[in-house]
Enzyme design. Structure first.
Site, PDB file in Angstrom:
ATOM      1  N   TYR A 183      41.593  25.756 -43.537  1.00 29.61           N
ATOM      2  CA  TYR A 183      40.888  24.466 -43.497  1.00 29.61           C
ATOM      3  C   TYR A 183      39.408  24.614 -43.180  1.00 29.61           C
ATOM      4  CZ  TYR A 183      45.760  23.430 -42.129  1.00 29.61           C
ATOM      5  OH  TYR A 183      47.124  23.387 -42.021  1.00 29.61           O
ATOM      6  N   CYS A 233      43.578  42.642 -43.804  1.00 32.42           N
ATOM      7  CA  CYS A 233      42.931  43.213 -44.987  1.00 32.42           C
ATOM      8  C   CYS A 233      42.514  42.123 -45.958  1.00 32.42           C
ATOM      9  CB  CYS A 233      43.880  44.190 -45.653  1.00 32.42           C
ATOM     10  SG  CYS A 233      44.293  45.511 -44.532  1.00 32.42           S
ATOM     11  N   GLU A 234      41.680  41.223 -45.496  1.00 29.92           N
ATOM     12  CA  GLU A 234      41.175  40.147 -46.351  1.00 29.92           C
ATOM     13  C   GLU A 234      39.812  39.728 -45.848  1.00 29.92           C
ATOM     14  OE1 GLU A 234      45.121  37.653 -47.592  1.00 29.92           O
ATOM     15  OE2 GLU A 234      43.166  36.683 -47.583  1.00 29.92           O
ATOM     16  N   TYR A 288      49.037  24.224 -34.224  1.00 32.73           N
ATOM     17  CA  TYR A 288      49.046  24.773 -35.587  1.00 32.73           C
ATOM     18  C   TYR A 288      48.465  26.188 -35.655  1.00 32.73           C
ATOM     19  CZ  TYR A 288      49.753  19.780 -36.267  1.00 32.73           C
ATOM     20  OH  TYR A 288      50.226  18.490 -36.170  1.00 32.73           O
ATOM     21  N   GLY A 301      48.245  11.494 -33.792  1.00 30.26           N
ATOM     22  CA  GLY A 301      47.237  11.151 -32.804  1.00 30.26           C
ATOM     23  C   GLY A 301      45.789  11.341 -33.222  1.00 30.26           C
ATOM     24  N   GLU A 331      52.941   9.388 -32.465  1.00 30.67           N
ATOM     25  CA  GLU A 331      53.452  10.760 -32.449  1.00 30.67           C
ATOM     26  C   GLU A 331      52.319  11.788 -32.522  1.00 30.67           C
ATOM     27  OE1 GLU A 331      56.289  10.220 -35.567  1.00 30.67           O
ATOM     28  OE2 GLU A 331      54.768  10.316 -37.125  1.00 30.67           O
ATOM     29  N   PRO A 332      51.569  11.920 -31.425  1.00 29.43           N
ATOM     30  CA  PRO A 332      50.491  12.902 -31.397  1.00 29.43           C
ATOM     31  C   PRO A 332      51.027  14.324 -31.280  1.00 29.43           C
ATOM     32  CG  PRO A 332      50.776  11.926 -29.225  1.00 29.43           C
ATOM     33  CD  PRO A 332      51.704  11.190 -30.148  1.00 29.43           C
ATOM     34  N   ARG A 344      43.934  28.648 -39.307  1.00 33.31           N
ATOM     35  CA  ARG A 344      43.152  27.424 -39.493  1.00 33.31           C
ATOM     36  C   ARG A 344      41.752  27.667 -40.088  1.00 33.31           C
ATOM     37  NH1 ARG A 344      41.853  24.003 -36.362  1.00 33.31           N
ATOM     38  NH2 ARG A 344      42.572  22.206 -37.535  1.00 33.31           N
ATOM     39  N   ARG A 400      48.473  17.545 -32.024  1.00 32.57           N
ATOM     40  CA  ARG A 400      47.358  18.379 -31.555  1.00 32.57           C
ATOM     41  C   ARG A 400      46.701  17.820 -30.303  1.00 32.57           C
ATOM     42  NH1 ARG A 400      44.194  19.656 -36.130  1.00 32.57           N
ATOM     43  NH2 ARG A 400      45.588  18.422 -37.367  1.00 32.57           N
TER      44      ARG A 400
END
Ligand code: LLP
Length: 446
Positions: free
Chosen positions: A346, A373-374, A403, A260, A302-303, A342, A305
């Site tokens: 991204y 711890c990052e 997601y 989508g 096929e959406p 995310r 999100r």
């Protein structure tokens, strides 16, 4: 810039805010979703907490169905595959797209009619294909030559014929994050059109007894905002169907146009409204069919999100605020990359708002981080928030329905958060919070 939660509901539905449809602030400035005070939810259910606005979710399902009349709208369950979510989308008349045995099993438990399930995936195992045959899933999407042989073997073994779509890689380079584009030629997905692989696959299926190709599919990528790449995809697919009719003598009756429209994660994002997107794509299909004299196929979309992302916020409690003079103010919350990967993966940006009291007074640019711890464990980089933000305050992060839960982990052995569904003042548990017992449940003690 951050947008704050709208103070009332009078706004263009679905398009102008990253916050769920029923979200509004009360007189004390506290956020309510589905008629429920989120600070009460934090007190009763703990944080981090995914809060799902059921009205928003159902409205988005309906908006898609309305925008795509006579089209099979399948929810891409990878966005968030939980039994309750699948029950709701199926109730709204959507099909469900799954990509693994686990997602297929979830659809089964949710009671999704199996003839409305589409089984995707770029490397489905024999066991998964057997499961698909035994459950009678509606459509299987074949992604590779190996998979065609696997389908044939499983069909032979179980005396089953798979109604199949061939996944085409159409050579369309949608401009989105490198990790979420899939339609360009150099991709791991599908049969690459420009290299002749799609033709070879179609020819091969003529020799297979248990693979009944009824249509084609192409998904060009995710979080795309304009209509042009979707229109181009539709044109390529109809042209391919027409060419196969002319060259191979097959007239396939179904065509799946993939995932989508992108969604609004921040107020700066500007996706095309679903209605306009539907009109543009359907008009492109009609034009292409007319041009090629091809009967309009049964379409599917096929959406993922666009159905679930904006319906959900994540609630966090602030634990520490660290002000570095002349540098950064770090606001640390009680979750992070284990419940929303995310931003780290991204460089995604989601709007953030203070939600347990009103946003008055000065703002300060803060970097909201998680408790992992990052250093890459980011919730939102450099966002203006009230300067008096303090431990114990609640932050909400917008549009976290897609997601996030589905990509959540137990990194640093954090139990995964709970999820609740809110509607008209009622709260229902969608997923319970994991416990420390859950966290060690799979470990063998030596
Ligand atoms: N169909 C297929 C074949 C897909 O691979 C996908 C997404 C969809 C449909 C749904 O696309 P949507 O409507 O949700 O954009 N984890 C990334 C997104 C990965 C997308 C995977 N495939 C993210 O958080 O942005």
């Amino acid at each position: 810039m951050t947008t704050d939660v709208p103070s009332e509901l009078a706004r263009e539905p679905l398009t102008d805010s990253p916050w769920p449809l029923t979200s509004a602030r009360d007189d004390a400035g506290r956020l309510r979703i589905g008629g429920v005070d989120v600070a009460d939810l934090a007190a009763s259910h703990g944080t981090p907490l995914w809060v799902v606005d059921e009205e928003d979710l159902r409205t988005r399902c309906r908006a898609y169905v309305d925008a795509f009349p006579d089209v099979w709208v399948a929810y891409a369950s990878k966005a968030w595959c939980a039994v309750g979510i699948l029950q709701i989308v199926a109730e709204e008349g959507l099909w469900v797209d799954v990509v693994s045995g686990g997602e297929l099993h979830t659809a089964k438990v949710a009671g999704v009619p199996m003839d409305r399930v589409v089984f995707h995936g770029s490397n489905k195992s024999l066991a998964e294909l057997r499961m698909a045959a035994q459950l009678g899933v509606g459509r299987v999407v074949a992604d590779s030559f190996e998979e065609l042989e696997r389908l044939e073997n499983v069909g032979d073994e179980l005396d089953h014929t798979f109604a199949t779509w061939l996944r085409i890689t159409p050579g369309i380079d949608a401009h989105t994050h490198e990790y979420t584009r899939t339609g360009h030629d150099d991709s791991k997905f599908g049969f690459t059109l420009s290299l002749g692989l799609a033709d070879t696959a179609m020819r091969r299926t003529a020799e297979l007894r248990h693979v009944d190709v009824v249509g084609i599919h192409a998904h060009i990528g995710s979080q795309i905002f304009g209509t042009d790449p979707f229109v181009a995809n539709a044109e390529v697919l109809i042209a391919l169907l027409a060419r196969w009719r002319d060259e191979l003598g097959v007239t396939l009756a179904e065509c799946n146009l993939g995932g989508g429209m992108g969604v609004r994660y921040t107020s700066a994002d500007d996706p095309v409204p679903i209605g306009r997107y539907g009109e543009a794509v359907l008009a492109a299909v009609d034009r292409a069919c007319e041009e090629h004299g091809y009967p309009r196929p049964q379409l599917a979309v096929e959406p993922g999100r666009a159905i679930i992302a904006p319906a959900v916020v994540t609630l966090y409690e602030i634990g520490t605020v660290k002000r570095l003079e002349g540098m950064t103010t770090y606001v640390s919350v009680d979750g992070g990359m284990s419940d929303n990967i995310r931003p780290a993966l991204y460089q995604a940006e989601h709007d953030v708002a203070l939600v347990n009291r009103s946003v008055a007074g000065e703002l300060e640019v803060c970097t909201v981080v998680g408790k992992h711890c990052e250093s890459g464990d980011l919730v939102r980089d450099r966002v203006p928030l009230p300067a008096d933000l303090a431990p114990g305050d609640l932050l909400a992060v917008a549009a976290t329905g897609a997601y996030t839960a589905s990509m959540a982990s137990n990194y640093n052995r954090l139990p995964r958060p709970a999820a609740v569904l809110v509607r008209a003042g009622e709260v229902r548990t969608l997923q319970r919070r994991e416990t420390y017992e859950d966290v060690v449940a799979r470990d063998a003690i030596l």
